[in-house]
Every structure is written in structure tokens, then in C-alpha cells.
Design an enzyme around this catalytic site. Structure first.
Site, PDB file in Angstrom:
ATOM      1  N   TRP A 163       0.859  -1.268   0.045  1.00 27.10           N
ATOM      2  CA  TRP A 163       0.025  -0.027   0.017  1.00 27.10           C
ATOM      3  C   TRP A 163       0.817   1.262  -0.036  1.00 27.10           C
ATOM      4  CZ3 TRP A 163       1.816   2.636   4.054  1.00 27.10           C
ATOM      5  CH2 TRP A 163       2.376   1.881   5.183  1.00 27.10           C
ATOM      6  N   ASN A 164       2.221   1.128   0.307  1.00 24.05           N
ATOM      7  CA  ASN A 164       2.932   2.488   0.354  1.00 24.05           C
ATOM      8  C   ASN A 164       3.106   3.203  -0.880  1.00 24.05           C
ATOM      9  OD1 ASN A 164       4.759   0.591  -0.261  1.00 24.05           O
ATOM     10  ND2 ASN A 164       6.300   1.327   1.023  1.00 24.05           N
ATOM     11  N   LYS A 197      -2.496  -8.781  -7.574  1.00 21.96           N
ATOM     12  CA  LYS A 197      -3.320  -8.464  -6.499  1.00 21.96           C
ATOM     13  C   LYS A 197      -2.586  -7.017  -5.718  1.00 21.96           C
ATOM     14  CE  LYS A 197      -3.076  -9.672  -2.433  1.00 21.96           C
ATOM     15  NZ  LYS A 197      -3.712  -8.109  -1.654  1.00 21.96           N
ATOM     16  N   PRO A 198      -3.409  -6.244  -5.861  1.00 26.47           N
ATOM     17  CA  PRO A 198      -2.995  -4.840  -4.946  1.00 26.47           C
ATOM     18  C   PRO A 198      -3.111  -5.103  -3.626  1.00 26.47           C
ATOM     19  CG  PRO A 198      -4.939  -4.701  -6.024  1.00 26.47           C
ATOM     20  CD  PRO A 198      -4.690  -6.017  -6.573  1.00 26.47           C
ATOM     21  N   GLY A 216       6.651  -6.099  -0.201  1.00 27.13           N
ATOM     22  CA  GLY A 216       5.994  -6.205   0.777  1.00 27.13           C
ATOM     23  C   GLY A 216       6.847  -6.288   2.047  1.00 27.13           C
ATOM     24  N   SER A 217       6.396  -6.950   2.958  1.00 23.29           N
ATOM     25  CA  SER A 217       7.229  -7.013   4.259  1.00 23.29           C
ATOM     26  C   SER A 217       8.164  -8.247   4.147  1.00 23.29           C
ATOM     27  CB  SER A 217       6.227  -7.109   5.478  1.00 23.29           C
ATOM     28  OG  SER A 217       5.445  -8.152   5.368  1.00 23.29           O
ATOM     29  N   GLU A 256      10.822  -7.962  -3.277  1.00 26.24           N
ATOM     30  CA  GLU A 256      11.318  -6.628  -2.980  1.00 26.24           C
ATOM     31  C   GLU A 256      10.804  -6.390  -1.186  1.00 26.24           C
ATOM     32  OE1 GLU A 256      13.285  -4.509  -4.398  1.00 26.24           O
ATOM     33  OE2 GLU A 256      13.155  -5.131  -6.406  1.00 26.24           O
ATOM     34  N   LEU A 257      11.696  -6.324  -0.359  1.00 23.38           N
ATOM     35  CA  LEU A 257      11.060  -6.719   1.129  1.00 23.38           C
ATOM     36  C   LEU A 257      11.617  -5.390   1.708  1.00 23.38           C
ATOM     37  CD1 LEU A 257      11.940 -10.476   1.316  1.00 23.38           C
ATOM     38  CD2 LEU A 257       9.768  -9.207   0.222  1.00 23.38           C
ATOM     39  N   CYS A 296      10.304   1.890   1.860  1.00 20.10           N
ATOM     40  CA  CYS A 296      11.306   0.861   2.352  1.00 20.10           C
ATOM     41  C   CYS A 296      12.762   1.383   2.483  1.00 20.10           C
ATOM     42  CB  CYS A 296      11.048  -0.446   1.337  1.00 20.10           C
ATOM     43  SG  CYS A 296      11.259   0.193  -0.319  1.00 20.10           S
ATOM     44  N   GLU A 340      11.634  -2.160  11.303  1.00 19.25           N
ATOM     45  CA  GLU A 340      11.475  -0.926  10.512  1.00 19.25           C
ATOM     46  C   GLU A 340      10.476  -0.516  11.279  1.00 19.25           C
ATOM     47  OE1 GLU A 340       9.743  -2.883   6.887  1.00 19.25           O
ATOM     48  OE2 GLU A 340      10.717  -1.266   5.795  1.00 19.25           O
TER      49      GLU A 340
HETATM   50  P1  NAD Z   1       2.576  -6.701   3.695  1.00 21.80           P
HETATM   51  O1  NAD Z   1       3.667  -7.811   3.555  1.00 21.80           O
HETATM   52  O2  NAD Z   1       1.787  -6.696   4.659  1.00 21.80           O
HETATM   53  O3  NAD Z   1       1.866  -6.906   2.283  1.00 21.80           O
HETATM   54  C1  NAD Z   1       2.026  -6.652   0.970  1.00 21.80           C
HETATM   55  C2  NAD Z   1       1.207  -7.253   0.103  1.00 21.80           C
HETATM   56  O4  NAD Z   1       1.152  -8.811   0.441  1.00 21.80           O
HETATM   57  C3  NAD Z   1      -0.261  -6.872   0.407  1.00 21.80           C
HETATM   58  O5  NAD Z   1      -0.849  -6.958  -1.011  1.00 21.80           O
HETATM   59  C4  NAD Z   1      -0.748  -7.953   1.042  1.00 21.80           C
HETATM   60  O6  NAD Z   1      -2.163  -7.996   0.871  1.00 21.80           O
HETATM   61  C5  NAD Z   1      -0.310  -9.042   0.454  1.00 21.80           C
HETATM   62  N1  NAD Z   1      -0.235 -10.466   1.558  1.00 21.80           N
HETATM   63  C6  NAD Z   1      -0.107 -10.111   2.777  1.00 21.80           C
HETATM   64  N2  NAD Z   1      -0.121 -11.548   3.227  1.00 21.80           N
HETATM   65  C7  NAD Z   1      -0.255 -12.376   2.155  1.00 21.80           C
HETATM   66  C8  NAD Z   1      -0.397 -13.849   2.119  1.00 21.80           C
HETATM   67  N3  NAD Z   1      -0.668 -14.484   3.183  1.00 21.80           N
HETATM   68  N4  NAD Z   1      -0.567 -14.358   0.831  1.00 21.80           N
HETATM   69  C9  NAD Z   1      -0.653 -13.459  -0.179  1.00 21.80           C
HETATM   70  N5  NAD Z   1      -0.610 -11.990  -0.008  1.00 21.80           N
HETATM   71  C10 NAD Z   1      -0.355 -11.690   1.176  1.00 21.80           C
HETATM   72  O7  NAD Z   1       3.374  -5.349   3.346  1.00 21.80           O
HETATM   73  P2  NAD Z   1       2.662  -3.939   3.493  1.00 21.80           P
HETATM   74  O8  NAD Z   1       2.362  -3.629   4.916  1.00 21.80           O
HETATM   75  O9  NAD Z   1       1.458  -3.619   2.355  1.00 21.80           O
HETATM   76  O10 NAD Z   1       4.049  -2.861   2.988  1.00 21.80           O
HETATM   77  C11 NAD Z   1       4.841  -2.593   3.674  1.00 21.80           C
HETATM   78  C12 NAD Z   1       6.177  -3.332   3.566  1.00 21.80           C
HETATM   79  O11 NAD Z   1       6.660  -3.341   2.041  1.00 21.80           O
HETATM   80  C13 NAD Z   1       7.322  -2.659   4.321  1.00 21.80           C
HETATM   81  O12 NAD Z   1       8.129  -3.953   4.843  1.00 21.80           O
HETATM   82  C14 NAD Z   1       8.233  -2.139   3.490  1.00 21.80           C
HETATM   83  O13 NAD Z   1       9.534  -1.842   3.393  1.00 21.80           O
HETATM   84  C15 NAD Z   1       8.065  -3.191   2.010  1.00 21.80           C
HETATM   85  N6  NAD Z   1       8.424  -2.387   0.822  1.00 21.80           N
HETATM   86  C16 NAD Z   1       9.323  -3.128  -0.194  1.00 21.80           C
HETATM   87  C17 NAD Z   1       9.652  -2.210  -1.129  1.00 21.80           C
HETATM   88  C18 NAD Z   1      10.798  -2.733  -2.020  1.00 21.80           C
HETATM   89  O14 NAD Z   1      10.896  -2.284  -2.898  1.00 21.80           O
HETATM   90  N7  NAD Z   1      11.962  -3.486  -1.177  1.00 21.80           N
HETATM   91  C19 NAD Z   1       8.937  -1.351  -1.648  1.00 21.80           C
HETATM   92  C20 NAD Z   1       7.927  -0.838  -1.027  1.00 21.80           C
HETATM   93  C21 NAD Z   1       7.512  -1.559   0.296  1.00 21.80           C
END
Ligand code: NAD
Length: 485
Positions: free
Chosen positions: A158-159, A182-183, A235-236, A257-258, A291, A388
Site C-alpha cells: 500500500w505504500n 493482487k494490489p 511487501g514485508s 522486494e522486501l 522501504c 522498520e
Molecule cells: P505486507 O507484506 O503486509 O503486504 C504486501 C502485500 O502482500 C499486500 O498486497 C498484502 O495483501 C499481501 N499479503 C499479505 N499476506 C499475504 C498472504 N498470506 N498471501 C498473499 N498475499 C499476502 O506489506 P505492506 O505492509 O503492504 O507493505 C509494507 C512493507 O513493504 C514494508 O516492509 C516495506 O519495507 C516493504 N516494501 C518494500 C519495497 C521494496 O522495493 N523493497 C517497496 C515498498 C515496500
């Protein structure tokens, strides 16, 4: 719909998912909340396994025709998509601020950045060269031919609700892959607006699909279906590891990309005003929810107090508020959970001896606002040194020598971005080479661009996005051995 949204093209706010070129509704829906006001902006379908399977089937059907097109034909469509993003940039920015909270100027910046990936990969599509290899026998000819990986599943956070999508979709579609996206359930409207513009740009049915809903059901299909040949995730770190394990059963390619834990090092010889500027953009952009944002600010003894004072004065003057209601420097956090994490990190730091220079409290109102915060005397004993914070909190750590700074900077399992401010040329080389990170900013707090490879090492991920490396993530190298020549 919030009247404040005031879109020139109201149809850019889509409340349906997009599968196989059709807009799909459902009786089960998810509310999308404006984090600045707590109001419901709209609803999107809560789709699950069955609809995700339909999307994968559509992407599978669309693949042969899409990959057969010339790179130039695909590039022309991507270029049109890029132009449409610019033409509707003001609306896309308003939508993004409404669902995500960042200041409108930052949202406009994200739309420009997001569109740049479509333009970049439209250009790169035509340069996915293969190679010929001098044969090991005179009667053989050896060729290496890049081929699209196939159906790609993308899961985004979402960020950066727009840029994290185009960074993947631009590269994948340019390479000849099709995609099921899947956004984040928190920010689906930017994704759906992008899908509408993709359709208008001429992206054929099934080539780009957006499935909205809660993660588990959709994720199970995207990770388990053998027709999906690649998973690209932003994501995370925790979810990234889980998804990497989940795709092992069908051995898909992965890009991850975490999360990061970026050090931002200020040496005694730095231009202090420039370092403060850099720290402000690196730390407080997107309310500290990036991130690559500085998570630990390491400041050398000789300039520690002066830097702390300048930084605190700067951020104390921030205008914090709803980005749609007037010019702001900082928006809300995404939700109550994010706000609670920031509060926990600040309380933990204070309990371990940190000093509060400014901020340190949530702000009144319906949104998830937290005051921009500067803490001094941060140490490795605090949670914010290892996790973080993902919020507007700048903790200042003190160090004496260059070796100590590098050791502190590398003392983390993350390895995404790091920053250093110095005017010493030899130190610039030593430090940038010693930092165990995928990306290093020297005398700058802003490093993201479509022309450079973005990505991390260690537990921050696998693979690169943007640059020429970005498209290679969506290509398999086929070796062809020709005999009887
Ligand atoms: P998140 O991991 O909670 O969610 C990311 C995505 O994964 C969302 O679409 C979510 O719905 C999905 N998701 C969650 N659980 C899932 C599952 N069990 N199965 C399938 N999909 C699932 O992360 P967030 O809170 O949305 O984003 C913030 C994180 O993203 C931070 O840790 C940040 O550092 C990281 N991030 C990394 C980069 C990069 O390029 N390295 C860029 C942006 C954000």
C-alpha cells in the site's frame, strides 16, 4: 464517494475488479478507508480462489498472442499507457492521496515515477538481445534466445500504490508476459484506475488482470497454480519469506522486494545543511513509510548536537494534515496498526534512555496522524534499531569512528538501502564499498529512479526492478544448439 475527491474523470474510481478485460463485481466487498479522515471512499469486490483461478486462466489464454507480438507492438501500447497516466495525472494523484494519505505533491510525484517505468520498459522491450556463442564443435551453432517467463503473479503493498505496480507490469508486459495482480486491499483504487488506462491504451483482454480481495485465498492460487511461472512480490520480509516457501511446490521464479532498515550516516566532514535536507526527504517522505527510508540516523560525535538541533527545527515546522484539504508536508499513517507500532517504538526508545527533541505523540482527529519526531541518544538496545518503524520517527545514534559507523550500519539482517554524507573522496569509496546493501546514496537522500536497478540483498530481497536488469527478471534464457551446419 468523498466529494473532496473531485475527479475530472470520476470513472477512474473503479469499484470492480478487472479480469479478462471485463469489470467484475461481487456481493462480498471490502471498504477502502481514507486514512486522513476515516471515511469510506468506496468498496471493492472481496474475490477469492475461484475468481483468481479465472484470472490465471485468462492470463494463460492471452499469453501466446501477446508474446508473439513484436516488441515494438508491445512497446507502442506501453507508451500509450504511459501517456494516459500523464494525461490523467492530477486525478490519479488525488485518488492516491485519498486512499493512501501521502501529501498531494508527493502523490503527483509518485504518478510521474510510476509512469516512468512504462516508458522505460517500452524502450527496453526492443533491446532484449540474445547471443551467439562460439561452438565447441565446428558443425554446431549455439544461440541464446530470451523468452518471456509466462504468466506472472504480482502482489504489491500500500505504500506506493501506483509505482510498485508499474515497476512490475511495465517490465513483465514489455518482456511478453501476462500478469495477474493482487494490489494491497488497503489501496486498490490506484491499481484499478491503472487497469482502466491500460485497457484504453490497448492492452488486450487477459494480459493485465487485477484481482481485489483479502490475501489468503488469492495468494493460495497465485503461489500454488502451476500455470503461474513467476511471483513478483513487494511487501514485508515476513510475508515475502512465507510466499517464497509457498512457491517452492511449483518452483516458480521469484522476485522479492522486501523491508529495509536503512542507516543514514552523517560524518563530521559532511555539509550539514545538505545532510539535514537529505535526512528529511529520506526519513519523512510518505510519513516515513518507504522501504528505503532512513530508519537509523548515525551521526558522528563532532556534529551530533548541531545536526540534531537543525533536524528537529526543520521537522517541527511541518504542516501535518489531510493532503486533499490543503498543502501539507506530512500525511497520516496508513492505519491504526501502523500508528500503534510507531507509538510502541517511541515508548520503547524512551524507556531505554532516548531523549525526545520534538514530536513523540499522536495528533488529535479522525485520521492516523503522528507528530514528526526526533529522538536523540538512540542505541542498539532499542526495537527501532532492529525493526522498520515505518513512521515519522528519526532516531539519532551517536558514533565516533568510521569503522564504528560501518559496523553499526551493517548490524542488521536487512540490506536494502543505505546513505552516507561526507565530503572526503577516499571515505566515500571506503564506505560505499563496505556497506552491505543493494543500494547506497552518497550525499543524497533520494535514490529511486526507473533507470537504475532497485533491490536489496540479505533479507531485503531477491532480484532487481527498473533499469535493464528489471526486464531480465521476466525473461528465461533458452539455449538452442543447431547441428549439421
Ligand atoms: P505486507 O507484506 O503486509 O503486504 C504486501 C502485500 O502482500 C499486500 O498486497 C498484502 O495483501 C499481501 N499479503 C499479505 N499476506 C499475504 C498472504 N498470506 N498471501 C498473499 N498475499 C499476502 O506489506 P505492506 O505492509 O503492504 O507493505 C509494507 C512493507 O513493504 C514494508 O516492509 C516495506 O519495507 C516493504 N516494501 C518494500 C519495497 C521494496 O522495493 N523493497 C517497496 C515498498 C515496500
Amino acid at each position: 464517494m468523498s466529494p473532496l475527491l473531485d475527479l475530472r474523470r470520476p470513472d477512474l474510481l473503479r469499484q470492480q475488479a478487472y479480469i479478462d478485460g471485463a469489470w467484475v463485481a461481487a456481493s462480498d466487498t471490502i471498504a477502502v478507508i481514507n486514512p486522513a479522515t476515516g471515511t469510506v471512499l468506496g468498496r471493492v469486490p472481496a474475490l477469492g480462489e475461484a475468481e483468481t483461478e479465472q484470472a490465471v486462466a485468462a492470463a494463460t489464454r492471452a499469453l501466446p498472442e501477446w508474446r508473439r507480438r513484436t516488441a515494438r507492438e508491445r512497446a507502442t501500447i506501453l507508451r500509450r499507457w504511459f501517456e494516459l497516466m500523464h494525461a490523467h495525472g492530477a486525478d490519479l494523484a488525488r485518488l492516491l492521496t485519498a486512499e493512501q494519505g501521502k501529501p498531494l505533491a508527493e502523490a503527483a510525484g509518485e504518478i510521474t515515477y510510476a509512469a516512468s517505468f512504462l516508458e522505460w520498459f517500452a524502450e527496453e522491450a526492443r533491446r532484449t538481445y540474445g547471443e551467439t556463442i562460439p561452438g565447441h564443435r565446428g558443425d554446431l551453432r549455439l544461440l541464446v534466445q530470451p523468452q518471456p517467463v509466462g504468466v506472472v503473479a504480482a502482489i504489491t503493498p500500500w505504500n506506493f500504490p501506483a509505482a510498485m505496480i508499474t515497476r512490475k507490469a511495465g517490465a513483465a508486459l514489455a518482456a511478453g508476459c501476462t500478469m495477474v495482480l493482487k494490489p494491497s486491499e488497503l489501496t486498490p483504487f490506484s491499481a484499478l484506475a491503472l487497469a482502466l488506462l491500460a485497457e484504453e491504451a490497448g492492452v488486450p483482454a487477459g494480459v493485465f488482470n487485477v484481482v481485489t480481495g483479502l490475501p489468503q485465498g488469492i495468494g493460495a492460487v497465485l503461489t500454488g497454480d502451476p500455470r503461474v511461472r513467476k511471483l513478483t512480490f513487494t511487501g514485508s520480509t515476513a510475508v515475502g519469506k512465507m510466499l517464497t516457501a509457498a512457491v517452492a511446490g511449483t518452483l516458480k521464479r521469484v522476485s522479492m522486494e522486501l523491508g529495509g532498515n536503512a542507516p543514514f550516516i552523517v560524518f563530521d566532514d559532511a555539509d550539514l545543511d545538505a545532510a539535514v535536507e537529505g535526512a528529511v526527504v529520506s526519513k519523512f517522505r510518505n510519513t516515513g513509510q518507504t522501504c528505503v527510508c532512513a530508519n537509523r540516523i548515525l551521526v558522528q560525535q563532532g556534529v551530533y548536537d548541531a545536526f540534531a538541533e537543525k533536524l528537529a527545527a526543520h521537522v517541527a515546522a511541518f504542516r501535518v494534515g489531510d493532503g486533499l484539504a490543503g498543502p501539507t508536508d506530512q500525511g497520516p499513517l496508513i492505519d491504526a496498526r501502523a500508528l500503534a507500532k510507531v507509538e510502541r517504538h517511541v515508548a520503547d526508545a524512551l524507556a531505554h534512555g532516548a531523549k525526545l527533541l520534538t514530536g513523540g505523540r499522536r495528533l488529535p482527529g479522525d485520521g492516523h496522524f503522528y507528530a514528526p519526531t526526533v529522538l536523540t541518544e538512540a542505541t542498539s538496545a532499542m526495537a527501532l534499531a532492529h525493526e522498520e518503524t515505518f513512521g515519522p520517527v528519526a532516531p539519532l545514534f551517536r558514533f565516533g569512528t568510521e569503522d564504528e559507523a560501518v559496523q553499526l550500519a551493517n548490524d542488521t539482517r536487512s540490506g536494502l538501502a543505505a546513505y552516507a554524507y561526507t565530503r572526503d573522496l577516499a571515505r566515500f569509496w571506503r564506505v560505499s564499498e563496505a556497506l552491505e546493501y543493494g543500494m547506497v546514496g552518497i550525499n543524497t537522500g533520494l535514490i529511486s529512479t526507473e533507470v537504475a536497478p532497485f533491490g536489496g540483498i540479505k533479507e531485503s530481497g531477491l532480484g532487481r526492478e527498473g533499469a535493464r536488469q528489471g526486464i531480465a527478471e521476466y525473461l528465461d534464457m533458452k539455449y538452442i544448439c543447431v547441428g549439421e551446419v
